[in-house]
Enzyme design. Structure first.
Site, PDB file in Angstrom:
ATOM      1  CD  GLU A   1      47.836  75.996  28.138  1.00 18.03           C
ATOM      2  OE1 GLU A   1      46.611  75.924  28.359  1.00 18.03           O
ATOM      3  OE2 GLU A   1      48.466  77.067  28.167  1.00 18.03           O
TER       4      GLU A   1
ATOM      5  CG  HIS B   1      47.819  77.659  32.232  1.00 16.32           C
ATOM      6  ND1 HIS B   1      47.656  78.993  31.938  1.00 16.32           N
ATOM      7  CD2 HIS B   1      48.793  77.608  33.169  1.00 16.32           C
ATOM      8  CE1 HIS B   1      48.492  79.713  32.669  1.00 16.32           C
ATOM      9  NE2 HIS B   1      49.190  78.898  33.429  1.00 16.32           N
TER      10      HIS B   1
ATOM     11  CG  HIS C   1      45.295  82.678  32.114  1.00 14.72           C
ATOM     12  ND1 HIS C   1      46.095  81.941  31.271  1.00 14.72           N
ATOM     13  CD2 HIS C   1      45.908  83.889  32.233  1.00 14.72           C
ATOM     14  CE1 HIS C   1      47.140  82.662  30.891  1.00 14.72           C
ATOM     15  NE2 HIS C   1      47.045  83.844  31.469  1.00 14.72           N
TER      16      HIS C   1
ATOM     17  CD  GLU D   1      43.438  79.196  31.247  1.00 15.44           C
ATOM     18  OE1 GLU D   1      44.228  78.641  32.033  1.00 15.44           O
ATOM     19  OE2 GLU D   1      43.823  79.924  30.310  1.00 15.44           O
TER      20      GLU D   1
END
Length: 422
Positions: A377, A301, A174, A177
């Site tokens: 994450e 992430h 992504h 990020e």
């Protein structure tokens, strides 16, 4: 005819100027919205799909984080009030965070590359070249493939001994990020230079395959045009919207159980078909070619501070769920013991966060038979979201290394690091 050509030339120049102008987010706010059920969550998500005035930052576990333009602020307040959904400001001015993130080089950036600021793709690639030149005996270049816009997707392998179990790290799938590629490059440096005995064992007893920036086109776009861009940059023939969510594009239960969107304007648009995005097809091809050498797959992430195991497409847990949770717990406990006291939670993607079909961790687990596959994450839980201040890069990286040391130790204890090939 001459006037017509002159007009076209001027138009081309104007279009170039517009395209080169950076998107600004002055007075854009990010709100945390408490939702009472899945239906309310979907209502808020649909706002982001339907208008460029909204951008989804996070959704799951009873709350949605959404960025809103100043023009739609009152609309959002009235909308949530009418459904009795509490609203809390998380970021009062997104542009102020972006401006604060753009720091200059300092003396701490040793050898012109350090971890006190974020770097564009060109400087990350120069860093990889320098590492390859400095450590030729234990590093080698990985050519993953080519992006839609023709950029090389690069990685690096660190191997001290032939026959080590393998750990693959996918980062910056992504685009916005940035903390993920910063962490990946920091880890490369630690694995090669740390004198800590535990880190040396971690480095030398495993083969490391690290791709700092997978979504290279989107990443460049975040640096040059739109800091908040998430997706790839491949046009969609049926829409004026650009790109797909690369973490919904793997050929593993693609588009099942509402785990992605069919709307090209959505942040979770899955693409026209599985592997429609060349970056994802390329990574899958490479991982498939070495899957017998890989024991662990990690997808970096941000944000939320949570370790997510398969599955994302169903709430049914995988067969080795208990082991997956034990390894995740080891990571979480080790990180929390550091002075920063960062708290990570863990669970399956569908159970701990949201349905997400076609994601890296599910594909690696189900299709490449990598039995320890996680999405991690990173920091934080919403105070800064995707725009984590540079001052937090090194503390976060220290968290990550502590977590990985415990993660790998537990994985070994449970028998997951046996060499899979001869």
């Amino acid at each position: 005819m001459r006037n017509h050509l002159l007009f076209l030339a001027i138009l081309a120049i104007l279009m170039a100027i517009v395209s080169a102008t950076k998107v600004r987010y002055d007075n854009y706010k990010v709100f945390k919205i408490r939702t009472q059920n899945l239906e309310q969550q979907k209502w808020i998500e649909r706002l982001a799909d339907a208008s460029k005035n909204f951008n989804l930052w996070h959704s799951g576990q009873g709350e949605v984080h959404i960025m809103v333009s100043p023009q739609k602020l009152i609309y959002l307040q009235n909308y949530t009030r009418s459904f009795n959904m509490p609203l809390e400001v998380m970021v009062s001015n997104v542009q102020s965070l972006i401006d604060g993130e753009q720091t200059t080089k300092t003396t701490d950036d040793l050898n012109d590359f350090g971890w006190t600021r974020y770097y564009p793709l060109s400087e990350i690639e120069t860093y990889l070249d320098d590492i390859l030149a400095k450590y030729p005996e234990v590093t080698s270049h990985i050519d993953i493939g080519t992006s839609f816009e023709g950029r090389k997707i690069r990685g690096i392998k660190i191997s001290y001994n032939e026959g080590n179990p393998g750990i693959f790290i996918e980062s910056n799938i992504h685009a916005r990020e940035w903390i993920t590629s910063a962490t990946a490059t920091w880890l490369i440096n630690e694995l090669l230079t740390s004198e800590d005995a535990d880190v040396r064992k971690l480095a030398e007893n495993h083969d490391w395959y690290i791709v700092p920036v997978l979504n290279v086109d989107g990443f460049v776009y975040t640096h040059e045009t739109d800091r908040m861009w998430r997706k790839t940059r491949q046009p969609v023939s049926t829409s004026s919207c650009i790109g797909a969510d690369p973490n919904r594009n793997y050929d593993s239960h693609w588009m099942e159980n509402n785990g992605a969107s069919a709307n090209p304007c959505s942040e979770t648009y899955a693409g026209t078909h599985a592997f429609s995005e060349p970056e994802i097809q390329a990574l899958a091809n490479y991982v498939t070619s070495i899957k017998e050498r890989l024991n662990i797959m990690l997808a970096f992430h941000s944000y939320s501070q949570v370790l997510l195991s398969p599955y994302g497409w169903t709430e049914t847990p995988p067969d080795n769920f208990d082991d997956l949770m034990a390894v995740a717990e080891a990571y979480s406990n080790a990180v929390e013991k550091l002075p920063y006291k960062t708290k990570y939670t863990y669970g399956t993607s569908a159970g701990a966060m949201y349905f997400a079909s076609g994601a890296t961790n599910d594909w690696a687990y189900s299709e490449a038979d990598i039995q320890l596959s996680y999405t991690i994450e990173f920091r934080d839980t919403g105070r800064y979201g995707f725009i984590l201040p540079p001052v937090q890069i090194i503390p976060h990286c220290e968290d990550t290394l502590a977590g990985l040391l415990a993660f790998v130790e537990k994985a070994d204890e449970l028998g997951y690091l046996k060499v899979k090939y001869t």
